[in-house]
Design a protein around this motif. Structure first.
Motif, PDB file in Angstrom:
ATOM      1  N   VAL A 128       0.836  -1.199   0.000  1.00  0.00           N
ATOM      2  CA  VAL A 128       0.000   0.000   0.000  1.00  0.00           C
ATOM      3  C   VAL A 128       0.871   1.251   0.000  1.00  0.00           C
ATOM      4  O   VAL A 128       0.633   2.191  -0.760  1.00  0.00           O
ATOM      5  CB  VAL A 128      -0.949  -0.006   1.221  1.00  0.00           C
ATOM      6  CG1 VAL A 128      -1.632   1.331   1.371  1.00  0.00           C
ATOM      7  CG2 VAL A 128      -1.968  -1.120   1.089  1.00  0.00           C
ATOM      8  N   LEU A 129       1.928   1.217   0.836  1.00  0.00           N
ATOM      9  CA  LEU A 129       2.820   2.376   0.903  1.00  0.00           C
ATOM     10  C   LEU A 129       3.511   2.616  -0.431  1.00  0.00           C
ATOM     11  O   LEU A 129       3.632   3.744  -0.888  1.00  0.00           O
ATOM     12  CB  LEU A 129       3.867   2.175   2.001  1.00  0.00           C
ATOM     13  CG  LEU A 129       3.339   2.372   3.421  1.00  0.00           C
ATOM     14  CD1 LEU A 129       4.423   2.080   4.444  1.00  0.00           C
ATOM     15  CD2 LEU A 129       2.820   3.797   3.609  1.00  0.00           C
ATOM     16  N   LEU A 130       3.948   1.509  -1.057  1.00  0.00           N
ATOM     17  CA  LEU A 130       4.610   1.636  -2.359  1.00  0.00           C
ATOM     18  C   LEU A 130       3.652   2.224  -3.380  1.00  0.00           C
ATOM     19  O   LEU A 130       4.017   3.094  -4.167  1.00  0.00           O
ATOM     20  CB  LEU A 130       5.089   0.262  -2.837  1.00  0.00           C
ATOM     21  CG  LEU A 130       6.441  -0.163  -2.276  1.00  0.00           C
ATOM     22  CD1 LEU A 130       6.756  -1.582  -2.704  1.00  0.00           C
ATOM     23  CD2 LEU A 130       7.526   0.785  -2.780  1.00  0.00           C
ATOM     24  N   LEU A 131       2.410   1.760  -3.341  1.00  0.00           N
ATOM     25  CA  LEU A 131       1.401   2.274  -4.257  1.00  0.00           C
ATOM     26  C   LEU A 131       1.221   3.759  -4.043  1.00  0.00           C
ATOM     27  O   LEU A 131       1.203   4.542  -5.000  1.00  0.00           O
ATOM     28  CB  LEU A 131       0.058   1.561  -4.007  1.00  0.00           C
ATOM     29  CG  LEU A 131      -0.106   0.247  -4.747  1.00  0.00           C
ATOM     30  CD1 LEU A 131      -1.393  -0.437  -4.312  1.00  0.00           C
ATOM     31  CD2 LEU A 131      -0.127   0.504  -6.251  1.00  0.00           C
ATOM     32  N   ALA A 132       1.117   4.136  -2.760  1.00  0.00           N
ATOM     33  CA  ALA A 132       0.929   5.544  -2.435  1.00  0.00           C
ATOM     34  C   ALA A 132       2.119   6.348  -2.948  1.00  0.00           C
ATOM     35  O   ALA A 132       1.958   7.400  -3.568  1.00  0.00           O
ATOM     36  CB  ALA A 132       0.768   5.720  -0.936  1.00  0.00           C
ATOM     37  N   ALA A 133       3.319   5.802  -2.710  1.00  0.00           N
ATOM     38  CA  ALA A 133       4.528   6.490  -3.164  1.00  0.00           C
ATOM     39  C   ALA A 133       4.501   6.648  -4.678  1.00  0.00           C
ATOM     40  O   ALA A 133       4.865   7.686  -5.218  1.00  0.00           O
ATOM     41  CB  ALA A 133       5.760   5.710  -2.733  1.00  0.00           C
ATOM     42  N   TRP A 134       4.042   5.604  -5.329  1.00  0.00           N
ATOM     43  CA  TRP A 134       3.992   5.658  -6.779  1.00  0.00           C
ATOM     44  C   TRP A 134       3.005   6.730  -7.254  1.00  0.00           C
ATOM     45  O   TRP A 134       3.299   7.498  -8.155  1.00  0.00           O
ATOM     46  CB  TRP A 134       3.575   4.294  -7.331  1.00  0.00           C
ATOM     47  CG  TRP A 134       3.361   4.330  -8.813  1.00  0.00           C
ATOM     48  CD1 TRP A 134       4.289   4.611  -9.765  1.00  0.00           C
ATOM     49  CD2 TRP A 134       2.122   4.113  -9.487  1.00  0.00           C
ATOM     50  NE1 TRP A 134       3.711   4.565 -11.007  1.00  0.00           N
ATOM     51  CE2 TRP A 134       2.378   4.269 -10.867  1.00  0.00           C
ATOM     52  CE3 TRP A 134       0.838   3.793  -9.069  1.00  0.00           C
ATOM     53  CZ2 TRP A 134       1.374   4.121 -11.822  1.00  0.00           C
ATOM     54  CZ3 TRP A 134      -0.145   3.632 -10.013  1.00  0.00           C
ATOM     55  CH2 TRP A 134       0.121   3.808 -11.374  1.00  0.00           C
ATOM     56  N   LEU A 135       1.861   6.752  -6.595  1.00  0.00           N
ATOM     57  CA  LEU A 135       0.854   7.732  -6.979  1.00  0.00           C
ATOM     58  C   LEU A 135       1.393   9.146  -6.790  1.00  0.00           C
ATOM     59  O   LEU A 135       1.213  10.006  -7.638  1.00  0.00           O
ATOM     60  CB  LEU A 135      -0.429   7.534  -6.159  1.00  0.00           C
ATOM     61  CG  LEU A 135      -1.221   6.280  -6.529  1.00  0.00           C
ATOM     62  CD1 LEU A 135      -2.427   6.133  -5.618  1.00  0.00           C
ATOM     63  CD2 LEU A 135      -1.660   6.336  -7.992  1.00  0.00           C
ATOM     64  N   VAL A 136       2.081   9.343  -5.661  1.00  0.00           N
ATOM     65  CA  VAL A 136       2.645  10.666  -5.405  1.00  0.00           C
ATOM     66  C   VAL A 136       3.690  10.989  -6.467  1.00  0.00           C
ATOM     67  O   VAL A 136       3.686  12.064  -7.064  1.00  0.00           O
ATOM     68  CB  VAL A 136       3.284  10.716  -3.999  1.00  0.00           C
ATOM     69  CG1 VAL A 136       4.095  11.984  -3.827  1.00  0.00           C
ATOM     70  CG2 VAL A 136       2.194  10.640  -2.942  1.00  0.00           C
ATOM     71  N   ALA A 137       4.568  10.023  -6.719  1.00  0.00           N
ATOM     72  CA  ALA A 137       5.624  10.236  -7.706  1.00  0.00           C
ATOM     73  C   ALA A 137       5.022  10.468  -9.082  1.00  0.00           C
ATOM     74  O   ALA A 137       5.468  11.330  -9.832  1.00  0.00           O
ATOM     75  CB  ALA A 137       6.554   9.034  -7.726  1.00  0.00           C
ATOM     76  N   ALA A 138       3.984   9.711  -9.380  1.00  0.00           N
ATOM     77  CA  ALA A 138       3.368   9.820 -10.688  1.00  0.00           C
ATOM     78  C   ALA A 138       2.666  11.166 -10.834  1.00  0.00           C
ATOM     79  O   ALA A 138       2.471  11.651 -11.940  1.00  0.00           O
ATOM     80  CB  ALA A 138       2.369   8.694 -10.874  1.00  0.00           C
ATOM     81  N   GLY A 139       2.294  11.754  -9.720  1.00  0.00           N
ATOM     82  CA  GLY A 139       1.584  13.023  -9.771  1.00  0.00           C
ATOM     83  C   GLY A 139       2.502  14.205 -10.016  1.00  0.00           C
ATOM     84  O   GLY A 139       2.050  15.306 -10.249  1.00  0.00           O
ATOM     85  N   LYS A 140       3.792  13.941  -9.978  1.00  0.00           N
ATOM     86  CA  LYS A 140       4.742  15.040 -10.198  1.00  0.00           C
ATOM     87  C   LYS A 140       4.686  15.526 -11.633  1.00  0.00           C
ATOM     88  O   LYS A 140       4.724  14.720 -12.567  1.00  0.00           O
ATOM     89  CB  LYS A 140       6.160  14.550  -9.898  1.00  0.00           C
ATOM     90  CG  LYS A 140       6.580  14.821  -8.481  1.00  0.00           C
ATOM     91  CD  LYS A 140       7.989  14.323  -8.253  1.00  0.00           C
ATOM     92  CE  LYS A 140       8.955  15.039  -9.203  1.00  0.00           C
ATOM     93  NZ  LYS A 140      10.342  14.634  -8.943  1.00  0.00           N
ATOM     94  N   PRO A 141       4.635  16.821 -11.835  1.00  0.00           N
ATOM     95  CA  PRO A 141       4.654  17.328 -13.211  1.00  0.00           C
ATOM     96  C   PRO A 141       5.950  16.871 -13.865  1.00  0.00           C
ATOM     97  O   PRO A 141       7.004  16.888 -13.250  1.00  0.00           O
ATOM     98  CB  PRO A 141       4.655  18.847 -13.018  1.00  0.00           C
ATOM     99  CG  PRO A 141       4.253  19.093 -11.621  1.00  0.00           C
ATOM    100  CD  PRO A 141       4.603  17.882 -10.835  1.00  0.00           C
ATOM    101  N   SER A 142       5.854  16.480 -15.088  1.00  0.00           N
ATOM    102  CA  SER A 142       7.033  15.894 -15.723  1.00  0.00           C
ATOM    103  C   SER A 142       7.744  16.898 -16.586  1.00  0.00           C
ATOM    104  O   SER A 142       8.177  16.599 -17.681  1.00  0.00           O
ATOM    105  CB  SER A 142       6.611  14.703 -16.558  1.00  0.00           C
ATOM    106  OG  SER A 142       5.682  15.168 -17.515  1.00  0.00           O
ATOM    107  N   ALA A 143       7.826  18.108 -16.075  1.00  0.00           N
ATOM    108  CA  ALA A 143       8.449  19.168 -16.867  1.00  0.00           C
ATOM    109  C   ALA A 143       9.853  18.775 -17.292  1.00  0.00           C
ATOM    110  O   ALA A 143      10.296  19.104 -18.387  1.00  0.00           O
ATOM    111  CB  ALA A 143       8.482  20.455 -16.049  1.00  0.00           C
ATOM    112  N   GLN A 144      10.523  18.042 -16.424  1.00  0.00           N
ATOM    113  CA  GLN A 144      11.906  17.721 -16.743  1.00  0.00           C
ATOM    114  C   GLN A 144      12.028  16.514 -17.671  1.00  0.00           C
ATOM    115  O   GLN A 144      13.110  16.166 -18.088  1.00  0.00           O
ATOM    116  CB  GLN A 144      12.718  17.508 -15.452  1.00  0.00           C
ATOM    117  CG  GLN A 144      12.410  16.249 -14.673  1.00  0.00           C
ATOM    118  CD  GLN A 144      11.313  16.446 -13.650  1.00  0.00           C
ATOM    119  OE1 GLN A 144      10.227  16.916 -13.990  1.00  0.00           O
ATOM    120  NE2 GLN A 144      11.588  16.086 -12.407  1.00  0.00           N
TER     121      GLN A 144
END
Ligand code: HEC
Length: 344
Positions: A256-272
């Motif tokens: 669950v934590l990994l999923l949450a981390a992924w969701l947070v990471a995935a939510g990062k704008p990918s400007a770079q």
């Protein structure tokens, strides 16, 4: 036995302690009256050591934790000074805390001694029926009005006061004669049962119980242990299931934590991210390839959830999107596949 590789099931023969040690049957008290325990805790001293180490070894506690200065000190022996260093407050605030409760319990050992001359290894446990050992009467001048041990009667003053929390058995009277009944008093406490359970827990889980969840498991196991006639084998069985369950919960939580981390990471704008990273092909049920808009970023989760899941995509080419992700690509892929499977 180990060197000879004996099969314990056949090599060990059940015998009574009195048959082996020569102690009268009424004077045997299990491990406390074994030769090894006697050598360790009845040698020299005042036999209080036997009581203290029984608490440590079999109730998982020590006197420091049990100090209760509110108990009646009428059975504190003569050897305990009532004004150590000329200060009676020390006696009242410290010494009484242990000795008021300990002395009337350790009185149960009044007829035991570990006798040896030069070599302690060649000594033996001695039991002097109806005759109090001299060690109970030494240093009488420290406080002449102190308690003079007449026999091996014991009384548990700790049934009342803060040490009632050790969970004494209501089926027992809390008083008696000799080590056998005093041992029963200790062995029928909740503290004894939970101590054995704690040891098994540590043995199986390779760590001490830590949090509230662990403690409530210990409590449940302790109850089973007492209810099942103190069969230690069952405690091991109990601990194994629980250890396994805890492991499962841990894994679930990690996921669950990994999923949450992924969701947070995935939510990062990918400007770079470079534009080519955005290119991905999703095959719908209609098999029409859908090309994400060029401006799409990692934060377009709604797009993914809205499009991918309801459409039940069969094949999702989830190549690693970004090397600058904090989570390993392999893990990402497997989590995504899992998400898909869950949603299926
Ligand atoms: C934390 C509990 C505790 C407190 C507090 C305590 N005692 Fe003791 N006392 C013991 C234990 C346990 C023994 C037995 C030690 C042993 O034989 O290993 C003992 C033994 C003794 C003995 C016998 C020593 C011997 O072997 O000849 C005397 C005397 C004594 N205590 C006096 C006192 C006095 C005086 C105080 C207060 C200053 C005091 N104790 C405070 C636990 C305590």
């Amino acid at each position: 036995m180990e060197e000879r590789q004996l099969d314990l099931q056949t090599a060990l023969v059940r015998q009574t302690q009195s048959a082996i040690t020569g102690l009268p049957a009424e004077a045997t008290a299990g491990i406390m009256t074994s030769r090894a325990a006697a050598k360790a805790y009845f040698s020299d001293g005042t036999n209080r050591a036997m009581f203290r180490f029984t608490l440590i070894n079999h109730l998982c506690t020590d006197l420091e934790a049990l100090k209760d200065t509110s108990r009646v000190p009428d059975r504190v022996r003569q050897d305990v000074s009532r004004s150590p260093g000329g200060d009676s407050r020390i006696y009242l605030n410290s010494c009484v805390g242990c000795h008021a409760g300990m002395d009337p319990l350790a009185q149960s050992f009044a007829y035991y001694n570990y006798q040896y001359s030069d070599n302690i290894d060649t000594g033996q446990l001695q039991y002097s029926a109806n005759a109090v050992q001299a060690k109970y009467l030494i240093n009488a001048n420290n406080f002449i009005h102190g308690f003079i041990t007449p026999d091996d009667s014991w009384r548990n003053y700790w049934r009342e006061g803060k040490n009632a929390s050790l969970g004494w058995s209501n089926a027992l009277p809390g008083t008696g004669k000799g080590a056998k009944s005093m041992g029963e008093e200790l062995a029928n406490s909740t503290a004894f049962a939970s101590c054995q359970v704690k040891k098994v827990f540590e043995n199986v889980c390779l760590r001490k119980p830590q949090d509230a969840a662990d403690r409530s498991q210990i409590d449940a196991m302790t109850q089973n242990f007492s209810a099942n006639g103190y069969a230690l084998k069952d405690v091991f069985a109990d601990a194994v299931t629980i250890a396994w369950e805890i492991e499962m919960y841990k894994r679930l939580l990690t996921t669950v934590l990994l999923l949450a981390a992924w969701l947070v990471a995935a939510g990062k704008p990918s400007a770079q991210l470079k534009p080519r990273h955005h290119r991905r092909w999703i095959i719908r049920r209609s098999t029409t390839p859908v090309r994400p808009p060029a401006q799409m970023t990692y934060s377009s989760l709604s797009w993914r959830y809205g499009t991918i899941f309801p459409a039940k995509i069969a094949v999702v080419p989830v190549t690693c999107r970004a090397a600058n992700h904090r989570i390993l690509p392999v893990m990402m892929t497997s989590i995504r596949l899992m998400l898909l499977l869950i949603h299926w």
